[in-house]
Design a protein around this motif. Structure first.
Motif, short mmCIF file in Angstrom:
data_model
loop_
_atom_site.label_atom_id
_atom_site.label_comp_id
_atom_site.label_asym_id
_atom_site.label_seq_id
_atom_site.Cartn_x
_atom_site.Cartn_y
_atom_site.Cartn_z
N LEU A 89 0.89 -1.16 0.00
CA LEU A 89 0.00 0.00 0.00
C LEU A 89 0.92 1.21 0.00
N ALA A 90 0.98 1.90 -1.13
CA ALA A 90 1.86 3.07 -1.26
C ALA A 90 1.02 4.33 -1.13
N TYR A 91 1.63 5.38 -0.57
CA TYR A 91 0.93 6.65 -0.47
C TYR A 91 1.82 7.76 -1.00
N PHE A 92 1.15 8.73 -1.63
CA PHE A 92 1.80 9.82 -2.34
C PHE A 92 1.21 11.14 -1.87
N GLU A 93 1.95 12.21 -2.11
CA GLU A 93 1.46 13.52 -1.71
C GLU A 93 0.20 13.90 -2.48
N GLY A 103 5.61 7.19 1.23
CA GLY A 103 5.87 6.03 2.06
C GLY A 103 5.07 4.85 1.55
N TYR A 104 5.22 3.72 2.22
CA TYR A 104 4.51 2.51 1.81
C TYR A 104 4.45 1.54 2.96
N ILE A 105 3.52 0.62 2.84
CA ILE A 105 3.37 -0.48 3.78
C ILE A 105 3.55 -1.76 2.99
N LEU A 106 4.58 -2.53 3.30
CA LEU A 106 4.76 -3.83 2.66
C LEU A 106 3.76 -4.80 3.28
N LEU A 107 2.94 -5.39 2.46
CA LEU A 107 1.91 -6.28 3.00
C LEU A 107 2.50 -7.54 3.62
N ARG A 108 3.67 -7.95 3.18
CA ARG A 108 4.30 -9.14 3.79
C ARG A 108 4.69 -8.88 5.24
N ASP A 109 4.83 -7.60 5.61
CA ASP A 109 5.16 -7.24 7.00
C ASP A 109 3.93 -6.96 7.85
N THR A 110 2.76 -7.03 7.24
CA THR A 110 1.52 -6.72 7.92
C THR A 110 1.03 -7.92 8.72
N ASP A 126 -15.18 8.92 12.47
CA ASP A 126 -15.60 7.68 11.83
C ASP A 126 -14.65 7.30 10.70
N ASN A 127 -14.82 6.08 10.22
CA ASN A 127 -14.17 5.56 9.01
C ASN A 127 -12.65 5.45 9.12
N ILE A 128 -12.15 5.25 10.33
CA ILE A 128 -10.71 5.08 10.53
C ILE A 128 -10.41 3.59 10.66
N PHE A 129 -9.34 3.17 10.00
CA PHE A 129 -8.90 1.78 10.13
C PHE A 129 -7.41 1.76 10.40
N GLN A 130 -6.95 0.64 10.92
CA GLN A 130 -5.53 0.49 11.20
C GLN A 130 -4.95 -0.64 10.38
N VAL A 131 -3.68 -0.48 10.06
CA VAL A 131 -2.89 -1.52 9.41
C VAL A 131 -1.61 -1.63 10.24
N GLU A 132 -1.46 -2.75 10.93
CA GLU A 132 -0.32 -2.91 11.83
C GLU A 132 0.72 -3.82 11.19
N THR A 133 1.96 -3.35 11.22
CA THR A 133 3.09 -4.15 10.77
C THR A 133 3.95 -4.49 11.98
N ARG A 134 5.01 -5.22 11.76
CA ARG A 134 5.91 -5.55 12.86
C ARG A 134 6.62 -4.31 13.41
N HIS A 154 -10.04 -5.11 0.30
CA HIS A 154 -8.94 -5.31 -0.65
C HIS A 154 -7.61 -5.60 0.06
N ILE A 155 -7.37 -4.94 1.19
CA ILE A 155 -6.13 -5.22 1.93
C ILE A 155 -6.14 -6.64 2.47
N THR A 156 -7.23 -7.05 3.10
CA THR A 156 -7.27 -8.41 3.65
C THR A 156 -7.25 -9.46 2.56
N THR A 157 -7.84 -9.17 1.41
CA THR A 157 -7.77 -10.10 0.28
C THR A 157 -6.32 -10.24 -0.20
N ALA A 158 -5.61 -9.11 -0.29
CA ALA A 158 -4.22 -9.15 -0.74
C ALA A 158 -3.32 -9.89 0.26
N LEU A 159 -3.69 -9.89 1.52
CA LEU A 159 -2.90 -10.58 2.54
C LEU A 159 -3.04 -12.10 2.47
N ARG A 160 -4.05 -12.60 1.80
CA ARG A 160 -4.26 -14.06 1.75
C ARG A 160 -3.30 -14.73 0.81
#
Length: 160
Positions: A89-93, A103-110, A126-134, A154-160
């Motif tokens: 999951l990459a984020y841009f200005e 920055g980015y979040i590597l899904l393998r580290d999630t 409302d509408n806040i979610f978390q993505v926790e890595t190591r 989509h994030i949880t699907t990609a993690l499978r």
């Protein structure tokens, strides 16, 4: 088959485009596509239509859109253009310039069971979610409950 050349001028990170039938030094007859990354451009040709569709599916983001992201050091919220692929999951200005990731979040580290909606009482929004890595916990806010559910799906699907 792929050939690479040094990228000239502005490049696009991870975007795939169809090529025209004739492209200068590299003749692409069928099933051709181009991958532009920072520093290189790859001109590729799949052996058949089915392989081309597989490449396009692999290179196409699963979801894109704006999210508010909480900073790590200064915990202010900033609007970021986000792109989710199967691996990150990459984020841009902005959505206009995706050449440099903020920055980015590597899904393998999630941590799979640590991706979920955050209760309203935690931040008062409302509408806040978390993505926790190591290494870190990311907090992101979607524009609606439906949008948040799509990101989480989509994030949880990609993690499978």
């Amino acid at each position: 088959m792929c050939r690479s050349v040094a990228a000239a001028g502005k490049t696009l990170l991870g975007k795939a485009h169809n090529l025209t039938p004739a492209f200068g030094f590299f003749q692409v007859r069928q099933n051709g596509f181009k991958i532009e990354t920072k520093g290189k451009v790859y001109y590729c040709q799949a052996p058949d239509e089915m392989s081309l569709q597989a490449w396009m599916a692999a290179l196409r983001p699963l979801k894109v859109g704006f999210l508010m992201k909480q900073g790590q050091e200064v915990q202010s919220w900033k609007k970021r253009w986000c792109m989710l692929w199967r691996t990150q999951l990459a984020y841009f200005e902005t959505h206009e310039d995706t050449t440099e990731r903020k920055g980015y979040i590597l899904l393998r580290d999630t941590i799979p069971d640590r991706v979920f909606a955050v209760d309203h009482s935690v931040f008062g929004h409302d509408n806040i979610f978390q993505v926790e890595t190591r290494e870190r916990t990311f907090f992101m806010q979607a524009i609606s409950g439906e949008d948040m559910d799509e990101w989480l799906h989509h994030i949880t699907t990609a993690l499978r």
